[in-house]
Design a protein around this motif. Structure first.
Motif, PDB file in Angstrom:
ATOM      1  N   LEU A  48       0.479  -0.947  -0.008  1.00  0.00           N
ATOM      2  CA  LEU A  48      -0.140   0.416   0.014  1.00  0.00           C
ATOM      3  C   LEU A  48       1.079   1.230  -0.219  1.00  0.00           C
ATOM      4  CD1 LEU A  48      -2.919  -0.671   2.394  1.00  0.00           C
ATOM      5  CD2 LEU A  48      -2.974  -0.542   0.146  1.00  0.00           C
ATOM      6  N   ASP A  49       1.955   1.129   0.886  1.00  0.00           N
ATOM      7  CA  ASP A  49       3.277   2.401   0.696  1.00  0.00           C
ATOM      8  C   ASP A  49       3.353   2.370  -0.374  1.00  0.00           C
ATOM      9  OD1 ASP A  49       2.603   2.542   3.421  1.00  0.00           O
ATOM     10  OD2 ASP A  49       4.357   1.908   3.945  1.00  0.00           O
ATOM     11  N   ILE A  50       3.593   1.636  -1.619  1.00  0.00           N
ATOM     12  CA  ILE A  50       4.207   2.180  -2.724  1.00  0.00           C
ATOM     13  C   ILE A  50       3.670   1.925  -3.598  1.00  0.00           C
ATOM     14  CG2 ILE A  50       5.576   0.467  -4.412  1.00  0.00           C
ATOM     15  CD1 ILE A  50       6.497  -1.688  -1.927  1.00  0.00           C
ATOM     16  N   LEU A  51       2.196   1.951  -3.648  1.00  0.00           N
ATOM     17  CA  LEU A  51       1.357   1.647  -4.628  1.00  0.00           C
ATOM     18  C   LEU A  51       0.919   3.398  -4.747  1.00  0.00           C
ATOM     19  CD1 LEU A  51       0.403  -1.651  -5.085  1.00  0.00           C
ATOM     20  CD2 LEU A  51       1.977  -0.513  -6.541  1.00  0.00           C
ATOM     21  N   ARG A  52       0.305   3.195  -3.460  1.00  0.00           N
ATOM     22  CA  ARG A  52      -0.477   4.471  -3.133  1.00  0.00           C
ATOM     23  C   ARG A  52      -1.731   4.195  -3.369  1.00  0.00           C
ATOM     24  NH1 ARG A  52       3.447   8.495  -1.691  1.00  0.00           N
ATOM     25  NH2 ARG A  52       4.828   8.062  -0.620  1.00  0.00           N
ATOM     26  N   ILE A  53      -2.282   3.003  -3.426  1.00  0.00           N
ATOM     27  CA  ILE A  53      -3.822   3.164  -3.803  1.00  0.00           C
ATOM     28  C   ILE A  53      -4.818   2.672  -2.664  1.00  0.00           C
ATOM     29  CG2 ILE A  53      -3.469   2.506  -5.991  1.00  0.00           C
ATOM     30  CD1 ILE A  53      -3.928  -0.883  -5.585  1.00  0.00           C
ATOM     31  N   THR A  54      -6.418   2.538  -2.508  1.00  0.00           N
ATOM     32  CA  THR A  54      -7.321   2.646  -1.270  1.00  0.00           C
ATOM     33  C   THR A  54      -6.513   1.089  -1.561  1.00  0.00           C
ATOM     34  OG1 THR A  54      -8.611   1.814  -2.622  1.00  0.00           O
ATOM     35  CG2 THR A  54      -8.065   4.316  -2.138  1.00  0.00           C
ATOM     36  N   LYS A  55      -7.214   0.657   0.535  1.00  0.00           N
ATOM     37  CA  LYS A  55      -7.336  -0.741   0.706  1.00  0.00           C
ATOM     38  C   LYS A  55      -8.162  -1.496  -0.828  1.00  0.00           C
ATOM     39  CE  LYS A  55      -6.544  -3.343   4.887  1.00  0.00           C
ATOM     40  NZ  LYS A  55      -6.543  -3.678   6.138  1.00  0.00           N
ATOM     41  N   GLN A  56      -8.897  -0.639  -0.323  1.00  0.00           N
ATOM     42  CA  GLN A  56     -10.023  -1.506  -1.312  1.00  0.00           C
ATOM     43  C   GLN A  56      -9.264  -1.852  -2.328  1.00  0.00           C
ATOM     44  OE1 GLN A  56     -13.935   0.930  -1.658  1.00  0.00           O
ATOM     45  NE2 GLN A  56     -14.626  -0.907  -1.693  1.00  0.00           N
ATOM     46  N   SER A  57      -9.329  -1.303  -3.154  1.00  0.00           N
ATOM     47  CA  SER A  57      -8.404  -1.829  -4.166  1.00  0.00           C
ATOM     48  C   SER A  57      -7.738  -2.866  -4.291  1.00  0.00           C
ATOM     49  CB  SER A  57      -8.048  -0.083  -5.295  1.00  0.00           C
ATOM     50  OG  SER A  57      -8.952   1.028  -5.231  1.00  0.00           O
ATOM     51  N   LEU A  58      -6.488  -2.335  -3.845  1.00  0.00           N
ATOM     52  CA  LEU A  58      -5.710  -3.498  -3.522  1.00  0.00           C
ATOM     53  C   LEU A  58      -6.204  -4.410  -3.113  1.00  0.00           C
ATOM     54  CD1 LEU A  58      -2.742  -4.397  -3.505  1.00  0.00           C
ATOM     55  CD2 LEU A  58      -2.201  -3.610  -1.529  1.00  0.00           C
ATOM     56  N   ASN A  59      -7.355  -5.163  -2.172  1.00  0.00           N
ATOM     57  CA  ASN A  59      -7.882  -5.683  -1.825  1.00  0.00           C
ATOM     58  C   ASN A  59      -8.572  -6.664  -2.674  1.00  0.00           C
ATOM     59  OD1 ASN A  59      -7.371  -5.961   1.021  1.00  0.00           O
ATOM     60  ND2 ASN A  59      -8.900  -4.490   1.717  1.00  0.00           N
ATOM     61  N   ARG A  60      -9.434  -5.700  -3.746  1.00  0.00           N
ATOM     62  CA  ARG A  60      -9.800  -6.765  -5.046  1.00  0.00           C
ATOM     63  C   ARG A  60      -8.508  -7.072  -6.132  1.00  0.00           C
ATOM     64  NH1 ARG A  60     -10.290  -4.804  -9.834  1.00  0.00           N
ATOM     65  NH2 ARG A  60      -9.531  -2.701  -9.669  1.00  0.00           N
ATOM     66  N   VAL A  61      -7.621  -7.187  -6.629  1.00  0.00           N
ATOM     67  CA  VAL A  61      -6.604  -7.076  -7.497  1.00  0.00           C
ATOM     68  C   VAL A  61      -5.918  -8.158  -6.755  1.00  0.00           C
ATOM     69  CG1 VAL A  61      -4.530  -6.014  -8.610  1.00  0.00           C
ATOM     70  CG2 VAL A  61      -6.281  -4.545  -8.707  1.00  0.00           C
ATOM     71  N   LEU A  62      -5.975  -7.743  -5.294  1.00  0.00           N
ATOM     72  CA  LEU A  62      -4.845  -9.402  -4.493  1.00  0.00           C
ATOM     73  C   LEU A  62      -6.310 -10.465  -5.032  1.00  0.00           C
ATOM     74  CD1 LEU A  62      -2.872  -8.192  -1.617  1.00  0.00           C
ATOM     75  CD2 LEU A  62      -1.975  -9.264  -3.604  1.00  0.00           C
ATOM     76  N   LYS A  63      -7.113 -10.243  -4.475  1.00  0.00           N
ATOM     77  CA  LYS A  63      -7.901 -11.127  -4.491  1.00  0.00           C
ATOM     78  C   LYS A  63      -8.279 -11.645  -6.025  1.00  0.00           C
ATOM     79  CE  LYS A  63     -13.056 -11.988  -3.464  1.00  0.00           C
ATOM     80  NZ  LYS A  63     -13.076 -12.834  -4.428  1.00  0.00           N
ATOM     81  N   GLU A  64      -8.131 -11.547  -6.996  1.00  0.00           N
ATOM     82  CA  GLU A  64      -7.920 -12.118  -8.361  1.00  0.00           C
ATOM     83  C   GLU A  64      -6.533 -12.981  -8.484  1.00  0.00           C
ATOM     84  OE1 GLU A  64     -10.866  -8.839 -10.649  1.00  0.00           O
ATOM     85  OE2 GLU A  64      -8.739  -8.690 -10.802  1.00  0.00           O
ATOM     86  N   LEU A  65      -5.870 -11.499  -8.035  1.00  0.00           N
ATOM     87  CA  LEU A  65      -4.064 -12.348  -8.719  1.00  0.00           C
ATOM     88  C   LEU A  65      -4.130 -14.033  -7.800  1.00  0.00           C
ATOM     89  CD1 LEU A  65      -1.986  -9.434  -8.482  1.00  0.00           C
ATOM     90  CD2 LEU A  65      -2.548 -10.959 -10.782  1.00  0.00           C
ATOM     91  N   ILE A  66      -4.959 -14.470  -6.192  1.00  0.00           N
ATOM     92  CA  ILE A  66      -4.445 -15.269  -5.367  1.00  0.00           C
ATOM     93  C   ILE A  66      -5.497 -16.389  -6.023  1.00  0.00           C
ATOM     94  CG2 ILE A  66      -4.523 -15.885  -3.135  1.00  0.00           C
ATOM     95  CD1 ILE A  66      -3.524 -12.988  -1.769  1.00  0.00           C
ATOM     96  N   GLU A  67      -6.694 -16.084  -6.028  1.00  0.00           N
ATOM     97  CA  GLU A  67      -7.400 -16.851  -6.755  1.00  0.00           C
ATOM     98  C   GLU A  67      -7.069 -17.436  -7.951  1.00  0.00           C
ATOM     99  OE1 GLU A  67     -11.999 -15.176  -4.281  1.00  0.00           O
ATOM    100  OE2 GLU A  67     -10.889 -15.374  -7.174  1.00  0.00           O
ATOM    101  N   GLN A  68      -6.301 -16.272  -9.155  1.00  0.00           N
ATOM    102  CA  GLN A  68      -6.079 -17.731 -10.066  1.00  0.00           C
ATOM    103  C   GLN A  68      -4.176 -17.976  -9.903  1.00  0.00           C
ATOM    104  OE1 GLN A  68      -6.857 -15.283 -13.317  1.00  0.00           O
ATOM    105  NE2 GLN A  68      -8.566 -13.540 -12.019  1.00  0.00           N
ATOM    106  N   GLY A  69      -3.921 -18.035  -9.078  1.00  0.00           N
ATOM    107  CA  GLY A  69      -2.960 -19.261  -8.957  1.00  0.00           C
ATOM    108  C   GLY A  69      -1.476 -17.718  -9.028  1.00  0.00           C
ATOM    109  N   TYR A  70      -1.238 -16.492  -9.411  1.00  0.00           N
ATOM    110  CA  TYR A  70      -0.791 -15.183  -9.121  1.00  0.00           C
ATOM    111  C   TYR A  70       0.415 -15.337  -8.069  1.00  0.00           C
ATOM    112  CZ  TYR A  70      -1.394 -15.768 -14.225  1.00  0.00           C
ATOM    113  OH  TYR A  70      -2.590 -16.454 -15.674  1.00  0.00           O
ATOM    114  N   ILE A  71      -0.438 -14.994  -7.030  1.00  0.00           N
ATOM    115  CA  ILE A  71      -0.040 -14.242  -6.236  1.00  0.00           C
ATOM    116  C   ILE A  71      -0.445 -15.493  -4.938  1.00  0.00           C
ATOM    117  CG2 ILE A  71       0.281 -12.759  -4.356  1.00  0.00           C
ATOM    118  CD1 ILE A  71       0.567 -10.600  -6.146  1.00  0.00           C
ATOM    119  N   ALA A  72       0.919 -15.919  -3.759  1.00  0.00           N
ATOM    120  CA  ALA A  72       0.650 -16.422  -2.795  1.00  0.00           C
ATOM    121  C   ALA A  72       0.247 -15.787  -1.871  1.00  0.00           C
ATOM    122  CB  ALA A  72       1.647 -18.390  -2.525  1.00  0.00           C
ATOM    123  N   GLN A  73      -0.228 -16.061  -0.830  1.00  0.00           N
ATOM    124  CA  GLN A  73       0.389 -15.321   1.019  1.00  0.00           C
ATOM    125  C   GLN A  73       0.430 -16.729   1.487  1.00  0.00           C
ATOM    126  OE1 GLN A  73      -2.965 -12.899   2.309  1.00  0.00           O
ATOM    127  NE2 GLN A  73      -4.878 -14.246   1.583  1.00  0.00           N
TER     128      GLN A  73
END
Length: 219
Positions: free
Chosen positions: A115-140
Motif C-alpha cells: 500500500l505504501d508503494i502503490l498509493r492506492i486504497t486498501k479496497q482497490s488493492l484487496n480487489r486486485v490481490l483477490k483476483e491474483l491469488i484466486e487465479q494462482g499468480y500470488i501466494a500469501q
C-alpha cells in the motif's frame, strides 16, 4: 520493511481507474504519434526549456516546460502500452501489473508495504490481490515474527508473467538508450529521481536497490 524502505502513504482512490482501457486504446501496435522523432528533433525539443528569451522579453524558464511535460506523457503512454497488450490476454489491468511487479521484485512484501508503494486504497488493492491469488499468480502466508502480517510472494506462474511484462518494458528502455546513447542512462536516472518528491527519493532508491536481482526475461 523487507529489503525496502517505507514511503509515506497517500492513497489515491482514482488510481484504480487505470485498470480501464484508455479511450481509443487498441491492442494493435501503438499509433505513431508526433513525438516519434529523431534525436535531432528531441534535441530541438530540449532547447525549448533552455531558458531562451521570448519575443515579449520574458524567459521561457518561467513557462511550463511543455516539451518535457508532453514527452513524459507520450513516453509513459507507450511504456505501458506494451504490457497492456499482454495483460489484456489475462483479463488484467495496470493495477495487477504493479502488484505483480513489486511482489516479484520483493518476495515477502506485506500488504502494508505494498500500500505504501502503490498509493492506492486498501479496497482497490484487496480487489486486485483477490483476483491474483484466486487465479494462482500470488501466494500469501502468515508472517513468522508477526502473525498479523500476510507475506506475499509470486507463484512460478506469477513470476513468469511478471518477468514477461518486465521483459517488454526492459526492451523499450534498451532501444531508447541505444538510440539516445548509453551514456545517458545515469543522467536519465538522476532526472527521473529528481522528479520524485525530495522526501521520497532516499526511500525509493533503497527500494530499487533492494529488489530481487532475478534475471530479466526478454520478450
Amino acid at each position: 520493511m523487507t529489503q525496502a524502505a517505507r514511503t509515506r502513504p497517500a492513497p489515491m482512490p482514482d488510481a484504480a481507474n487505470e485498470d480501464l482501457p484508455e479511450a481509443g486504446y487498441s491492442q494493435e501496435a501503438p499509433v505513431q504519434g508526433p513525438i516519434q522523432g529523431s534525436a535531432r528533433e528531441l534535441g530541438s525539443a530540449r532547447e525549448l526549456g533552455s531558458g531562451r528569451e521570448l519575443a515579449d522579453g520574458s524567459s521561457d524558464r518561467e513557462q511550463p516546460a511543455y516539451d518535457l511535460i508532453e514527452l513524459l506523457f507520450f513516453a509513459y503512454r507507450d511504456f505501458v502500452a506494451d504490457p497492456d497488450r499482454i495483460l489484456a490476454e489475462y483479463g488484467f489491468g495496470r493495477a495487477h501489473h504493479r502488484v505483480l511487479h513489486f511482489v516479484d521484485r520483493h518476495p515477502g512484501l506485506t500488504i502494508a508495504e505494498l500500500l505504501d508503494i502503490l498509493r492506492i486504497t486498501k479496497q482497490s488493492l484487496n480487489r486486485v490481490l483477490k483476483e491474483l491469488i484466486e487465479q494462482g499468480y500470488i501466494a500469501q502466508r502468515t508472517g513468522t515474527s508477526d502473525r498479523r502480517h500476510r507475506l506475499l510472494t509470486c507463484t512460478p506462474q506469477g513470476r513468469a508473467l511478471a518477468q514477461r511484462l518486465a521483459g517488454v518494458q526492459g526492451e523499450r528502455v534498451r532501444r531508447a538508450l541505444a538510440e539516445a546513447g548509453p551514456s545517458l542512462r545515469d543522467p536519465a536516472s538522476r532526472f527521473l529521481l529528481a522528479m520524485i518528491e525530495p522526501g521520497e527519493r532516499a526511500g525509493v532508491s533503497r527500494l530499487i536497490a533492494g529488489g530481487d536481482p532475478a534475471p530479466e526475461v526478454k520478450p
